[in-house]
Write a protein that holds these residues in place. Sequence first.
Motif, PDB file in Angstrom:
ATOM      1  N   GLU A 143       0.839  -1.198   0.000  1.00  0.00           N
ATOM      2  CA  GLU A 143       0.000   0.000   0.000  1.00  0.00           C
ATOM      3  C   GLU A 143       0.870   1.242   0.000  1.00  0.00           C
ATOM      4  OE1 GLU A 143      -4.319  -0.983   1.890  1.00  0.00           O
ATOM      5  OE2 GLU A 143      -2.872  -0.062   3.222  1.00  0.00           O
ATOM      6  N   ALA A 144       0.405   2.244  -0.736  1.00  0.00           N
ATOM      7  CA  ALA A 144       1.003   3.575  -0.698  1.00  0.00           C
ATOM      8  C   ALA A 144       0.205   4.389   0.308  1.00  0.00           C
ATOM      9  CB  ALA A 144       0.953   4.225  -2.073  1.00  0.00           C
ATOM     10  N   LEU A 145       0.893   5.089   1.178  1.00  0.00           N
ATOM     11  CA  LEU A 145       0.262   5.973   2.154  1.00  0.00           C
ATOM     12  C   LEU A 145       0.385   7.386   1.604  1.00  0.00           C
ATOM     13  CD1 LEU A 145       1.916   4.396   5.308  1.00  0.00           C
ATOM     14  CD2 LEU A 145      -0.213   3.727   4.182  1.00  0.00           C
ATOM     15  N   MET A 146      -0.744   8.088   1.494  1.00  0.00           N
ATOM     16  CA  MET A 146      -0.754   9.398   0.857  1.00  0.00           C
ATOM     17  C   MET A 146      -1.414  10.418   1.774  1.00  0.00           C
ATOM     18  SD  MET A 146      -1.725   8.301  -3.081  1.00  0.00           S
ATOM     19  CE  MET A 146      -0.956   9.745  -3.846  1.00  0.00           C
ATOM     20  N   ALA A 147      -0.991  11.682   1.657  1.00  0.00           N
ATOM     21  CA  ALA A 147      -1.556  12.748   2.480  1.00  0.00           C
ATOM     22  C   ALA A 147      -1.710  14.008   1.646  1.00  0.00           C
ATOM     23  CB  ALA A 147      -0.655  13.032   3.673  1.00  0.00           C
ATOM     24  N   LEU A 148      -2.727  14.769   2.014  1.00  0.00           N
ATOM     25  CA  LEU A 148      -3.011  16.071   1.411  1.00  0.00           C
ATOM     26  C   LEU A 148      -3.023  17.104   2.528  1.00  0.00           C
ATOM     27  CD1 LEU A 148      -4.066  17.880  -0.996  1.00  0.00           C
ATOM     28  CD2 LEU A 148      -6.359  17.305  -0.166  1.00  0.00           C
ATOM     29  N   PRO A 149      -2.085  18.049   2.514  1.00  0.00           N
ATOM     30  CA  PRO A 149      -2.124  19.107   3.539  1.00  0.00           C
ATOM     31  C   PRO A 149      -3.287  20.046   3.270  1.00  0.00           C
ATOM     32  CG  PRO A 149      -0.289  19.470   2.037  1.00  0.00           C
ATOM     33  CD  PRO A 149      -0.958  18.199   1.608  1.00  0.00           C
ATOM     34  N   LEU A 150      -3.951  20.467   4.347  1.00  0.00           N
ATOM     35  CA  LEU A 150      -5.014  21.469   4.240  1.00  0.00           C
ATOM     36  C   LEU A 150      -4.452  22.784   4.756  1.00  0.00           C
ATOM     37  CD1 LEU A 150      -8.099  19.429   5.518  1.00  0.00           C
ATOM     38  CD2 LEU A 150      -7.270  19.692   3.168  1.00  0.00           C
TER      39      LEU A 150
END
Length: 153
Positions: A143-150
């Motif tokens: 799995e790739a762990l992904m994040a989007l900063p707000l």
Amino acid sequence: MRLDALVETPESFGSSYEEEHTLTLEDIREWIVPADDGAMFGVFADGALAGMVGVGRQRKLKMRHKAHIWSMYVTPAQRGRGFARLLMQAAIGHARTMRGVRQVQLSVTANNTAAVALYAGMGFAVYGHEPEALCVNGRLYDEALMALPLADG
């Protein structure tokens, strides 16, 4: 739809058909009811549910500045119509309403190139890689762990 998703793409979900097929309608209602800033979104086409996604704030006190997207799915017949992007926009938009949330995270099967490209195109960046995260019918999936900063968490 959830059970169909678990059968069609079992490598895309941490849960399994075997674990969820005995859930009652009441169990599912309790599971999807908005709680603790969380929500489930659906998209409809031709009078039927065509896709779904969930978003929720992390529950632990030290992690409440993060939201997590889960259960993203669009039926095979409705793929390619932009519904996944609409669902993600709804989930991200909802996360932006959660006071104090600074980032949205998700995990995706690393070989799901279409999903990884969608998320990257929406501003998510890979922050980690979990080898052999899921074992489905004896086959291991990363799995790739992904994040989007707000910006305004």
